[in-house]
Design an enzyme around this catalytic site. Sequence first.
Site, PDB file in Angstrom:
ATOM      1  N   GLY A   1       0.802  -1.218   0.000  1.00  0.00           N
ATOM      2  CA  GLY A   1       0.000   0.000   0.000  1.00  0.00           C
ATOM      3  C   GLY A   1       0.835   1.268   0.000  1.00  0.00           C
ATOM      4  O   GLY A   1       2.049   1.249   0.228  1.00  0.00           O
TER       5      GLY A   1
ATOM      6  N   ASN B   1      -1.084   4.430 -17.613  1.00  0.00           N
ATOM      7  CA  ASN B   1      -1.099   3.001 -17.303  1.00  0.00           C
ATOM      8  C   ASN B   1      -0.890   2.134 -18.535  1.00  0.00           C
ATOM      9  O   ASN B   1      -0.640   0.937 -18.415  1.00  0.00           O
ATOM     10  CB  ASN B   1      -2.429   2.613 -16.635  1.00  0.00           C
ATOM     11  CG  ASN B   1      -2.595   3.287 -15.283  1.00  0.00           C
ATOM     12  OD1 ASN B   1      -1.794   3.074 -14.383  1.00  0.00           O
ATOM     13  ND2 ASN B   1      -3.613   4.118 -15.153  1.00  0.00           N
TER      14      ASN B   1
ATOM     15  N   LYS C   1      20.507  20.626 -36.988  1.00  0.00           N
ATOM     16  CA  LYS C   1      20.960  20.052 -35.713  1.00  0.00           C
ATOM     17  C   LYS C   1      22.210  20.796 -35.260  1.00  0.00           C
ATOM     18  O   LYS C   1      23.176  20.898 -36.011  1.00  0.00           O
ATOM     19  CB  LYS C   1      21.247  18.558 -35.881  1.00  0.00           C
ATOM     20  CG  LYS C   1      21.507  17.801 -34.573  1.00  0.00           C
ATOM     21  CD  LYS C   1      22.956  17.766 -34.156  1.00  0.00           C
ATOM     22  CE  LYS C   1      23.813  16.980 -35.128  1.00  0.00           C
ATOM     23  NZ  LYS C   1      25.235  16.903 -34.649  1.00  0.00           N
TER      24      LYS C   1
ATOM     25  N   HIS D   1      14.670  24.926 -48.637  1.00  0.00           N
ATOM     26  CA  HIS D   1      14.009  23.625 -48.737  1.00  0.00           C
ATOM     27  C   HIS D   1      14.994  22.501 -49.050  1.00  0.00           C
ATOM     28  O   HIS D   1      16.033  22.696 -49.644  1.00  0.00           O
ATOM     29  CB  HIS D   1      12.903  23.634 -49.807  1.00  0.00           C
ATOM     30  CG  HIS D   1      13.226  24.447 -51.022  1.00  0.00           C
ATOM     31  ND1 HIS D   1      12.351  25.346 -51.571  1.00  0.00           N
ATOM     32  CD2 HIS D   1      14.337  24.518 -51.779  1.00  0.00           C
ATOM     33  CE1 HIS D   1      12.899  25.930 -52.614  1.00  0.00           C
ATOM     34  NE2 HIS D   1      14.108  25.447 -52.767  1.00  0.00           N
TER      35      HIS D   1
ATOM     36  N   TYR E   1      29.870  14.210 -40.213  1.00  0.00           N
ATOM     37  CA  TYR E   1      30.300  13.042 -39.436  1.00  0.00           C
ATOM     38  C   TYR E   1      31.265  12.219 -40.278  1.00  0.00           C
ATOM     39  O   TYR E   1      30.945  11.775 -41.381  1.00  0.00           O
ATOM     40  CB  TYR E   1      29.068  12.211 -39.060  1.00  0.00           C
ATOM     41  CG  TYR E   1      29.348  11.030 -38.177  1.00  0.00           C
ATOM     42  CD1 TYR E   1      30.133  11.150 -37.033  1.00  0.00           C
ATOM     43  CD2 TYR E   1      28.828   9.776 -38.476  1.00  0.00           C
ATOM     44  CE1 TYR E   1      30.392  10.063 -36.215  1.00  0.00           C
ATOM     45  CE2 TYR E   1      29.068   8.679 -37.663  1.00  0.00           C
ATOM     46  CZ  TYR E   1      29.857   8.830 -36.530  1.00  0.00           C
ATOM     47  OH  TYR E   1      30.097   7.745 -35.717  1.00  0.00           O
TER      48      TYR E   1
END
Length: 379
Positions: free
Chosen positions: A39, A189, A279, A291, A315
């Site tokens: 409880g 839930n 980013k 665009h 990268y």
Amino acid sequence: MLKKSVLAKLSLLCGYLREQVEEVLGKRVKYAYQEELLGTGHAVSQAEKYLKGKKGKVVILYGDVPIIRPETLRNLVNKSIIQKECATVLTAIYDNPTGYGRIVRDEGGSIKEIVEEKDADQLQKEIKEINSGIYCFDIEELLLALKEVKPNNVQGEYYLTDVIKIMNEKGLKTGAMIVEDNTEILGVNDRAQLELLTRVLKMRINAMHMRNGVTIEDATTTYIYDEVIIGRDTVIHPNTTIKGDVIIGSNCEIGPNAYIREGCRIADNVKIGNFVELKKTIVDEGTKIPHFIYLGDCEIGKNTNIGCGTITCNYDGVNKNKTLIGDDCFIGSNVNFVAPVKIGNNSKIAAGSTITDDVPANTLAIARERQTNKEGYIK
């Protein structure tokens, strides 16, 4: 009064699937564990080691109620302090209160007790004021009352709600604050409820920006994360996503179908067009990025135009590298910037170029093969 700058110490009580919770939160909070699920009162008593010997207030709330507003919690604490209440309960009025504990008040309007639905009689079930499960307690009185909580109920559990009745019987002052927006206390839930609360939070954030002078053409398709800052008279077109840690200036135009990711800083009078992804990009005043463009780890100066199809190759497989583009530059269509690379002020990059070396100011850079026509080849 509780000030915004007050730093609360957070303790998280974990039971079922606690390993997954700890994996997400790491060392940001202190943990207490409920080995047996007996409880809510029993659960709080497991955190006694963090409360014992302390004075002041403690706020207790459920971990699956994710969109409660900070100002609501501040108001709850402030009321508890000002009214000198040993317990202050956050309540709500529901037309259909099924499933919730009911707030039982006496003739004078004070809270008499909180009755869980499984223990409520028919008259009590008709009460529309419900317990949100969010409380502000006096720490010392809470610890004393928890020792008197008994599992005398249908479920045989130790209810935290019984603390209110125990305090009342001692003559201690308790009270309640009715939440202004019932969506704040909705729980999660399952994934359907998660989607609902995500939608509520999205509309709340969009409404805040619109009240601050931002035009959002279609709030149902615009996703703006928390902590985003947008200046007045900026227009956000449909199907635009703006993630956290982004600052956008005034009189900008964003989208449609734009994706502004973390770490972006966009100055005033900037145009971010359709199908543009940014980013960790800094864009200075008056620049146009119309665009079909990707710019990552990039800084762009004032009044520069970026052509359709341009990307930064930021990268290299190991590290992220920066592209620096100066003021008053004109970048042709389908240009690849292989970072790290720097473009000087007032330079032009020919369409279709792949730029691997720095370009000085006032320069036209062309980095492409000459066109060769093979006449008669198709025959």
